[in-house]
Design a protein around this motif. Structure first.
Motif, PDB file in Angstrom:
ATOM      1  N   GLY A 180       1.736   7.161  -1.503  1.00 51.43           N
ATOM      2  CA  GLY A 180       0.821   7.820  -2.430  1.00 51.43           C
ATOM      3  C   GLY A 180       1.011   9.320  -2.388  1.00 51.43           C
ATOM      4  O   GLY A 180       2.014   9.828  -1.890  1.00 51.43           O
ATOM      5  N   TYR A 181       0.026  10.044  -2.906  1.00 52.27           N
ATOM      6  CA  TYR A 181       0.096  11.513  -2.893  1.00 52.27           C
ATOM      7  C   TYR A 181      -1.286  12.067  -2.567  1.00 52.27           C
ATOM      8  O   TYR A 181      -2.305  11.449  -2.852  1.00 52.27           O
ATOM      9  CB  TYR A 181       0.627  12.055  -4.218  1.00 52.27           C
ATOM     10  N   ILE A 182      -1.287  13.238  -1.954  1.00 51.06           N
ATOM     11  CA  ILE A 182      -2.543  13.854  -1.521  1.00 51.06           C
ATOM     12  C   ILE A 182      -2.968  14.995  -2.417  1.00 51.06           C
ATOM     13  O   ILE A 182      -4.117  15.447  -2.358  1.00 51.06           O
ATOM     14  CB  ILE A 182      -2.447  14.330  -0.058  1.00 51.06           C
ATOM     15  N   LYS A 183      -2.056  15.484  -3.244  1.00 47.48           N
ATOM     16  CA  LYS A 183      -2.412  16.490  -4.245  1.00 47.48           C
ATOM     17  C   LYS A 183      -1.442  16.373  -5.405  1.00 47.48           C
ATOM     18  O   LYS A 183      -0.263  16.076  -5.219  1.00 47.48           O
ATOM     19  CB  LYS A 183      -2.392  17.904  -3.659  1.00 47.48           C
ATOM     20  N   ASN A 184      -1.973  16.573  -6.603  1.00 50.84           N
ATOM     21  CA  ASN A 184      -1.108  16.440  -7.767  1.00 50.84           C
ATOM     22  C   ASN A 184      -0.220  17.673  -7.900  1.00 50.84           C
ATOM     23  O   ASN A 184      -0.580  18.767  -7.486  1.00 50.84           O
ATOM     24  CB  ASN A 184      -1.928  16.224  -9.038  1.00 50.84           C
ATOM     25  N   GLY A 185       0.945  17.466  -8.471  1.00 50.82           N
ATOM     26  CA  GLY A 185       1.883  18.561  -8.623  1.00 50.82           C
ATOM     27  C   GLY A 185       3.287  18.082  -8.886  1.00 50.82           C
ATOM     28  O   GLY A 185       3.514  16.912  -9.205  1.00 50.82           O
ATOM     29  N   PRO A 186       4.277  18.957  -8.734  1.00 54.58           N
ATOM     30  CA  PRO A 186       5.671  18.615  -9.069  1.00 54.58           C
ATOM     31  C   PRO A 186       6.284  17.659  -8.059  1.00 54.58           C
ATOM     32  O   PRO A 186       5.940  17.665  -6.879  1.00 54.58           O
ATOM     33  CB  PRO A 186       6.374  19.975  -9.045  1.00 54.58           C
ATOM     34  N   ILE A 187       7.220  16.866  -8.518  1.00 58.18           N
ATOM     35  CA  ILE A 187       7.883  15.895  -7.653  1.00 58.18           C
ATOM     36  C   ILE A 187       8.790  16.588  -6.641  1.00 58.18           C
ATOM     37  O   ILE A 187       9.168  16.007  -5.615  1.00 58.18           O
ATOM     38  CB  ILE A 187       8.686  14.874  -8.494  1.00 58.18           C
ATOM     39  N   THR A 188       9.139  17.838  -6.889  1.00 61.85           N
ATOM     40  CA  THR A 188      10.007  18.582  -5.978  1.00 61.85           C
ATOM     41  C   THR A 188       9.278  19.047  -4.718  1.00 61.85           C
ATOM     42  O   THR A 188       9.925  19.476  -3.750  1.00 61.85           O
ATOM     43  CB  THR A 188      10.604  19.800  -6.690  1.00 61.85           C
ATOM     44  N   ALA A 189       7.945  18.975  -4.701  1.00 62.79           N
ATOM     45  CA  ALA A 189       7.183  19.370  -3.516  1.00 62.79           C
ATOM     46  C   ALA A 189       7.497  18.420  -2.363  1.00 62.79           C
ATOM     47  O   ALA A 189       7.709  17.218  -2.572  1.00 62.79           O
ATOM     48  CB  ALA A 189       5.691  19.369  -3.820  1.00 62.79           C
ATOM     49  N   SER A 190       7.521  18.937  -1.133  1.00 60.92           N
ATOM     50  CA  SER A 190       7.882  18.121   0.027  1.00 60.92           C
ATOM     51  C   SER A 190       6.927  16.953   0.234  1.00 60.92           C
ATOM     52  O   SER A 190       7.319  15.899   0.734  1.00 60.92           O
ATOM     53  CB  SER A 190       7.925  18.983   1.284  1.00 60.92           C
ATOM     54  N   ASP A 191       5.655  17.147  -0.151  1.00 62.09           N
ATOM     55  CA  ASP A 191       4.652  16.090   0.009  1.00 62.09           C
ATOM     56  C   ASP A 191       4.240  15.467  -1.316  1.00 62.09           C
ATOM     57  O   ASP A 191       3.139  14.956  -1.458  1.00 62.09           O
ATOM     58  CB  ASP A 191       3.415  16.635   0.729  1.00 62.09           C
ATOM     59  N   ALA A 192       5.163  15.491  -2.289  1.00 64.20           N
ATOM     60  CA  ALA A 192       4.847  14.920  -3.608  1.00 64.20           C
ATOM     61  C   ALA A 192       4.472  13.458  -3.494  1.00 64.20           C
ATOM     62  O   ALA A 192       3.580  12.967  -4.189  1.00 64.20           O
ATOM     63  CB  ALA A 192       6.026  15.100  -4.559  1.00 64.20           C
ATOM     64  N   LEU A 193       5.156  12.737  -2.603  1.00 67.10           N
ATOM     65  CA  LEU A 193       4.828  11.349  -2.275  1.00 67.10           C
ATOM     66  C   LEU A 193       4.972  11.198  -0.771  1.00 67.10           C
ATOM     67  O   LEU A 193       5.940  11.689  -0.186  1.00 67.10           O
ATOM     68  CB  LEU A 193       5.758  10.372  -3.004  1.00 67.10           C
ATOM     69  N   ILE A 194       4.016  10.504  -0.157  1.00 69.68           N
ATOM     70  CA  ILE A 194       4.048  10.325   1.293  1.00 69.68           C
ATOM     71  C   ILE A 194       3.841   8.858   1.656  1.00 69.68           C
ATOM     72  O   ILE A 194       3.202   8.108   0.920  1.00 69.68           O
ATOM     73  CB  ILE A 194       2.975  11.176   1.990  1.00 69.68           C
ATOM     74  N   GLU A 195       4.391   8.461   2.794  1.00 69.57           N
ATOM     75  CA  GLU A 195       4.183   7.119   3.324  1.00 69.57           C
ATOM     76  C   GLU A 195       3.033   7.174   4.327  1.00 69.57           C
ATOM     77  O   GLU A 195       2.937   8.103   5.121  1.00 69.57           O
ATOM     78  CB  GLU A 195       5.461   6.633   3.994  1.00 69.57           C
ATOM     79  N   PHE A 196       2.136   6.186   4.288  1.00 70.41           N
ATOM     80  CA  PHE A 196       0.991   6.190   5.186  1.00 70.41           C
ATOM     81  C   PHE A 196       0.494   4.768   5.406  1.00 70.41           C
ATOM     82  O   PHE A 196       0.886   3.840   4.691  1.00 70.41           O
ATOM     83  CB  PHE A 196      -0.143   7.076   4.639  1.00 70.41           C
ATOM     84  N   GLU A 197      -0.368   4.593   6.390  1.00 68.55           N
ATOM     85  CA  GLU A 197      -0.992   3.307   6.671  1.00 68.55           C
ATOM     86  C   GLU A 197      -2.309   3.207   5.911  1.00 68.55           C
ATOM     87  O   GLU A 197      -3.123   4.140   5.932  1.00 68.55           O
ATOM     88  CB  GLU A 197      -1.246   3.142   8.169  1.00 68.55           C
ATOM     89  N   ALA A 198      -2.525   2.099   5.231  1.00 62.42           N
ATOM     90  CA  ALA A 198      -3.747   1.896   4.444  1.00 62.42           C
ATOM     91  C   ALA A 198      -4.387   0.572   4.837  1.00 62.42           C
ATOM     92  O   ALA A 198      -3.734  -0.318   5.400  1.00 62.42           O
ATOM     93  CB  ALA A 198      -3.418   1.894   2.951  1.00 62.42           C
ATOM     94  N   GLU A 199      -5.665   0.450   4.529  1.00 58.79           N
ATOM     95  CA  GLU A 199      -6.382  -0.800   4.781  1.00 58.79           C
ATOM     96  C   GLU A 199      -5.922  -1.873   3.796  1.00 58.79           C
ATOM     97  O   GLU A 199      -5.622  -1.580   2.630  1.00 58.79           O
ATOM     98  CB  GLU A 199      -7.887  -0.586   4.626  1.00 58.79           C
TER      99      GLU A 199
END
Length: 336
Positions: free
Chosen positions: A5-24
């Motif tokens: 998912g992502y934690i803040k909206n913005g460009p895909i070039t950002a280092s955190d544009a998409l992140i892997e995480f553990e979810a319920e």
């Protein structure tokens, strides 16, 4: 479970544009299926949501195409059982499909085509639903009808255009004209079954006149604001325009003299508003699955980007943003 998912909206070039995480693990409602996701597709809506919609709390999971295996069913589920292979496009109001497990209302889910693998099947739901609803609900064309009339599809080489061309050619009598601007996209829409191909970077009016065709129906899938005046000029009186993109403004008064009808198609409407006819998406996905297995329709997938991960999804989003994707991009098998 693992999710992307992502934690803040913005460009895909950002280092955190998409992140892997553990979810319920998602909670399963009465009409829900819990699906083990085996393949996903990437669509323009993924980019639009990631760019424009800020997460409300925690990472936001997107993804609006999936194929997988049912692992759990809700108390009122009647259409599927544990172990069934399914495909679907999900619901904008719920977490997306970019996760190992995903909960979805059975009424918007279809049986996966037996002849396709999970990744290839995942490339079909959103575009098939959009194309089907545009053709048969928005434009109100009936199967087997349309002989002597023509349909102009603007943006024929994308995911929706690719399946719309096939549905129109296989299930109606319409003459199909599709637009494309590059040799490879022209070749693709011809492969999909278009009767004629014209260039949307040149005059649509002049090219339609050269073909001797005046379409009663126009499916504007992209850049409607750029082509709108030409559409008004070239369409038949009492014709019908259906669009799926997001023009900043649209002056419908321009269509008055020709008494035109203008319709929107948005495949998430039925799930967002829980419409009385929501189960139509289940039925049409099953129909598409049968047409695929019978060889009436062919896959529109052109690129499998490999395992599902933040990096491969970033690559898919970057390609989607380029505006040059032909058919559909998919990913297969969740990352370890």
């Amino acid at each position: 479970m693992k999710a992307i998912g992502y934690i803040k909206n913005g460009p895909i070039t950002a280092s955190d544009a998409l992140i892997e995480f553990e979810a319920e693990t998602p909670e399963v409602g009465a009409r829900d299926l819990l699906v083990e996701v085996r393949g996903i597709g990437v669509n323009p809506v993924d980019v639009k949501v990631r760019t424009n919609m800020a997460p409300e709390k925690g990472p936001k999971v997107i993804g609006y195409d999936a194929a997988g295996v049912v692992r759990q069913i809700g108390s009122e589920v009647s259409k599927f059982k544990v172990g069934d292979e399914v495909f679907y496009a999900g619901d904008l109001t719920r977490p997306g499909t970019n996760s190992e497990l995903h909960a979805v209302d059975e009424r918007i889910v279809g049986k996966k085509p037996k002849s396709l693998g999970f990744a290839e099947a995942a490339g079909l739901p959103l575009t098939s639903i959009t194309a089907w609803e545009l053709l048969f609900d928005a434009l109100r064309i009936k199967e087997g009808e349309g002989k002597g009339e023509s349909l102009l599809i603007i943006g024929g080489a994308g995911g929706v255009g690719s399946i719309l061309i096939q549905l129109a050619k296989k299930l109606t009598g319409l003459t199909v004209v599709a637009t494309a601007s590059r040799p490879e996209t022209s070749e693709w829409v011809t492969k999909m079954g278009a009767d004629h191909v014209i260039n949307h970077r040149e005059s649509l009016v002049d090219q339609m006149k050269a073909l001797g065709l005046q379409p009663r129906y126009v499916a504007s899938l992209t850049a409607t604001d750029q082509h709108y005046s030409a559409i008004i000029e070239l369409i038949k009186p009492r014709g019908h325009i259906a669009l799926i993109d997001d023009p900043l403004s649209l002056d419908i008064t321009l269509g008055k003299q020709k008494a035109l009808t203008i319709s929107w198609e948005f495949m998430f409407t039925r799930s967002m508003f829980q419409t009385d006819d929501i189960e139509k998406q289940h039925a049409l996905l099953n129909r598409v699955s049968e047409l695929i297995d019978d060889g009436m329709l062919i896959s529109t997938v052109t690129n499998n980007l490999g395992k599902i991960s933040a990096e491969t999804l970033k690559a898919a989003h970057l390609q989607q943003e380029s505006g040059t994707v032909i058919g559909k991009n998919v990913l297969e098998g969740f990352f370890n």
